[in-house]
Design an enzyme around this catalytic site. Structure first.
Site, PDB file in Angstrom:
ATOM      1  N   HIS A   1      -3.078   7.452   1.598  1.00 26.28           N
ATOM      2  CA  HIS A   1      -3.533   6.106   1.245  1.00 26.28           C
ATOM      3  C   HIS A   1      -4.879   5.870   1.924  1.00 26.28           C
ATOM      4  O   HIS A   1      -5.091   6.267   3.063  1.00 26.28           O
ATOM      5  CB  HIS A   1      -2.504   5.075   1.712  1.00 26.28           C
TER       6      HIS A   1
ATOM      7  N   ASN B   1     -10.173   0.147  -0.276  1.00 26.41           N
ATOM      8  CA  ASN B   1      -8.718   0.299  -0.249  1.00 26.41           C
ATOM      9  C   ASN B   1      -8.158  -0.268  -1.557  1.00 26.41           C
ATOM     10  O   ASN B   1      -8.146  -1.482  -1.752  1.00 26.41           O
ATOM     11  CB  ASN B   1      -8.174  -0.459   0.972  1.00 26.41           C
TER      12      ASN B   1
ATOM     13  N   CYS C   1       0.819  -1.223   0.000  1.00 29.49           N
ATOM     14  CA  CYS C   1       0.000   0.000   0.000  1.00 29.49           C
ATOM     15  C   CYS C   1       0.847   1.265   0.000  1.00 29.49           C
ATOM     16  O   CYS C   1       0.347   2.351  -0.268  1.00 29.49           O
ATOM     17  CB  CYS C   1      -0.942   0.001   1.199  1.00 29.49           C
TER      18      CYS C   1
HETATM   19  N1  ACO Z   1     -18.209  -7.751   9.612  1.00 26.22           N
HETATM   20  C1  ACO Z   1     -18.650  -7.931  10.872  1.00 26.22           C
HETATM   21  N2  ACO Z   1     -17.820  -8.144  11.902  1.00 26.22           N
HETATM   22  C2  ACO Z   1     -16.493  -8.155  11.648  1.00 26.22           C
HETATM   23  C3  ACO Z   1     -15.977  -7.985  10.358  1.00 26.22           C
HETATM   24  C4  ACO Z   1     -16.893  -7.786   9.298  1.00 26.22           C
HETATM   25  N3  ACO Z   1     -16.510  -7.583   8.024  1.00 26.22           N
HETATM   26  N4  ACO Z   1     -14.635  -8.059  10.413  1.00 26.22           N
HETATM   27  C5  ACO Z   1     -14.313  -8.274  11.701  1.00 26.22           C
HETATM   28  N5  ACO Z   1     -15.451  -8.344  12.446  1.00 26.22           N
HETATM   29  C6  ACO Z   1     -15.573  -8.570  13.869  1.00 26.22           C
HETATM   30  C7  ACO Z   1     -14.407  -9.318  14.463  1.00 26.22           C
HETATM   31  O1  ACO Z   1     -14.546 -10.707  14.263  1.00 26.22           O
HETATM   32  C8  ACO Z   1     -14.503  -8.924  15.911  1.00 26.22           C
HETATM   33  O2  ACO Z   1     -15.488  -9.719  16.518  1.00 26.22           O
HETATM   34  P1  ACO Z   1     -15.284 -10.248  18.028  1.00 26.22           P
HETATM   35  O3  ACO Z   1     -15.184  -9.009  18.863  1.00 26.22           O
HETATM   36  O4  ACO Z   1     -16.518 -11.046  18.266  1.00 26.22           O
HETATM   37  O5  ACO Z   1     -14.020 -11.042  17.995  1.00 26.22           O
HETATM   38  C9  ACO Z   1     -15.034  -7.507  15.867  1.00 26.22           C
HETATM   39  O6  ACO Z   1     -15.580  -7.316  14.545  1.00 26.22           O
HETATM   40  C10 ACO Z   1     -13.971  -6.461  16.104  1.00 26.22           C
HETATM   41  O7  ACO Z   1     -12.845  -6.841  15.332  1.00 26.22           O
HETATM   42  P2  ACO Z   1     -11.571  -5.924  15.256  1.00 26.22           P
HETATM   43  O8  ACO Z   1     -10.601  -6.499  14.270  1.00 26.22           O
HETATM   44  O9  ACO Z   1     -11.082  -5.613  16.629  1.00 26.22           O
HETATM   45  O10 ACO Z   1     -12.251  -4.605  14.653  1.00 26.22           O
HETATM   46  P3  ACO Z   1     -11.626  -3.216  14.385  1.00 26.22           P
HETATM   47  O11 ACO Z   1     -12.434  -2.191  15.020  1.00 26.22           O
HETATM   48  O12 ACO Z   1     -10.154  -3.176  14.645  1.00 26.22           O
HETATM   49  O13 ACO Z   1     -11.841  -3.059  12.821  1.00 26.22           O
HETATM   50  C11 ACO Z   1     -10.597  -3.294  10.808  1.00 26.22           C
HETATM   51  C12 ACO Z   1     -11.289  -4.015  11.952  1.00 26.22           C
HETATM   52  C13 ACO Z   1     -11.618  -2.524  10.016  1.00 26.22           C
HETATM   53  C14 ACO Z   1      -9.929  -4.335   9.905  1.00 26.22           C
HETATM   54  C15 ACO Z   1      -9.533  -2.324  11.389  1.00 26.22           C
HETATM   55  O14 ACO Z   1      -8.745  -2.991  12.340  1.00 26.22           O
HETATM   56  C16 ACO Z   1      -8.673  -1.762  10.334  1.00 26.22           C
HETATM   57  O15 ACO Z   1      -9.091  -1.022   9.472  1.00 26.22           O
HETATM   58  N6  ACO Z   1      -7.364  -2.041  10.393  1.00 26.22           N
HETATM   59  C17 ACO Z   1      -6.473  -1.596   9.399  1.00 26.22           C
HETATM   60  C18 ACO Z   1      -6.427  -2.655   8.366  1.00 26.22           C
HETATM   61  C19 ACO Z   1      -6.204  -2.143   6.984  1.00 26.22           C
HETATM   62  O16 ACO Z   1      -6.511  -1.046   6.634  1.00 26.22           O
HETATM   63  N7  ACO Z   1      -5.675  -3.006   6.165  1.00 26.22           N
HETATM   64  C20 ACO Z   1      -5.501  -2.709   4.810  1.00 26.22           C
HETATM   65  C21 ACO Z   1      -4.157  -2.971   4.326  1.00 26.22           C
HETATM   66  S1  ACO Z   1      -2.908  -2.093   5.145  1.00 26.22           S
HETATM   67  C22 ACO Z   1      -3.088  -0.568   4.824  1.00 26.22           C
HETATM   68  O17 ACO Z   1      -3.705  -0.247   3.866  1.00 26.22           O
HETATM   69  C23 ACO Z   1      -2.480   0.409   5.757  1.00 26.22           C
END
Ligand code: ACO
Length: 326
Positions: A253, A283, A113
């Site tokens: 990004h 993304n 990314c």
């Molecule tokens: N739908 C419903 N529930 C979901 C989903 C979904 N699509 N995905 C995860 N959950 C659930 C999880 O299972 C978890 O459930 P639990 O509490 O029962 O275990 C709950 O939601 C919370 O999960 P977290 O991972 O803690 O949620 P968070 O608030 O951190 O959000 C997310 C997750 C959106 C992935 C966030 O962490 C994020 O954006 N991280 C950055 C990742 C990213 O951008 N990656 C892209 C590539 S790298 C880059 O571009 C920089």
């Protein structure tokens, strides 16, 4: 030689729009969860048979046209991608061939990314060094090809597309002013895509790829992305002796709206001056920064003379920022 200055831009996006409801019908998720946790409402997915080079080429062609460059005018093509059409030759080679460029060299940059910022810096440096006069810098990714559509923690986040900038030497101090790039160890396992490389090799003959899906520790990536983008922004502002508010627009990004809100909070920077498009594209990995910049230029939100900060963070873990006078 002058620094790399923005001459033109272009984008290419798949026709197919995939709304959050598409995932609701297939996995345990909801439109509400995706929108509130990420800011994404829909994304574009390429069709089977469409290649990264198809999108890279279309975006590059548009950037050349808006820059008024002919096929003898481009000396360099750098493509940021983590999903090339094939292991080699590079996507850049395919773009050079398809555009009929006569005097260019080209290569791909694999920095996930953060790839576009790294590629832009490479092109700027090589223009400054006199190795090329004008360059095409392209970010192109088809991450739908890496997604496990049953893994709700990753499949809802990404979209496909490409963006390209044409840059050439500036004579009046515009263009790339300052750059910060950084790669830090210790985070190889928080985000990546195994398979297709030598790490999974089990024999002396080529085998199929069985492990080519994205894995991610979402919360760890979230923290690293915020920290990396903030570090990079602070570094280039320090180099320039500027305050955040001196920058007309930040073009980041596009990973998660909450990441962008944290960056705005950290610098007390107006969020409306941070370009966003992840609501409609998700993304798009290495393509997200040039797509956002192109759309801001086209809409007249960014105009010639503006001070613009490009910033990205991604798997590796890498981060970087470029301060640019448009
Ligand atoms: N739908 C419903 N529930 C979901 C989903 C979904 N699509 N995905 C995860 N959950 C659930 C999880 O299972 C978890 O459930 P639990 O509490 O029962 O275990 C709950 O939601 C919370 O999960 P977290 O991972 O803690 O949620 P968070 O608030 O951190 O959000 C997310 C997750 C959106 C992935 C966030 O962490 C994020 O954006 N991280 C950055 C990742 C990213 O951008 N990656 C892209 C590539 S790298 C880059 O571009 C920089």
């Amino acid at each position: 030689m002058g620094n790399g200055w923005l001459l033109g831009s272009g984008i290419a996006l798949p026709q197919r729009r995939v709304a959050n409801s598409w995932f609701e019908e297939r996995i345990d998720t909801s439109d509400e969860w995706i929108r509130t946790r990420t800011g994404i409402s829909e994304r574009r997915f390429a069709e089977i048979g469409e290649k990264t080079s198809d999108y890279a080429l279309a975006a590059a062609r548009q950037a050349m046209q808006t820059a008024g460059l002919g096929r003898d005018d481009v000396g360099m093509v750098v493509v940021a991608t983590s999903v090339p059409d094939m292991t080699f030759p590079s996507v850049a080679n395919q773009v050079i061939e398809s555009l009929g460029l006569t005097t260019a060299f080209g290569y791909d940059v694999g920095a996930a990314c953060c790839g576009f910022v790294f590629a832009m810096s490479a092109a700027d440096s090589q223009i400054r060094a006199g190795l090329a006069r004008n360059a095409l810098v392209i970010g192109a990714d088809i991450y739908s090809s890496l997604l496990d559509m049953n893994d709700r923690s990753t499949c809802v986040l990404f979209g496909d597309g490409a963006g390209a900038l044409a840059i050439g030497p500036s004579a009046d101090g515009r263009g790339v002013l300052h750059t910060c790039l950084r790669s830090v160890g210790g985070h190889i396992d928080v985000l990546g895509c195994r398979g297709g490389g030598t790490a999974g090799r089990t024999s002396m003959t080529a085998t199929g790829h069985e492990d080519g899906r994205i894995f991610m520790d979402g919360p760890a990536v979230f923290r690293l992305a915020v920290q990396g983008c903030c570090n990079a922004i602070s570094a280039v502002l320090d180099m320039a002796g500027l305050k955040p508010i001196d920058v007309a627009h930040i073009v980041p990004h596009q990973a998660n709206m909450r990441i962008l809100a944290k960056i705005a909070d950290h610098f007390d920077y107006p969020i409306e001056h941070i370009e966003t498009n992840l609501k409609v594209y998700g993304n798009t990995a290495a393509a997200s920064v040039p797509i956002a910049l192109h759309e801001a230029l086209k809409a007249g939100r960014i105009v010639p003379g503006d001070l613009v900060l490009l910033v990205a963070a991604g798997a590796g873990f890498n981060w970087g920022a470029i301060l640019l006078r448009v």
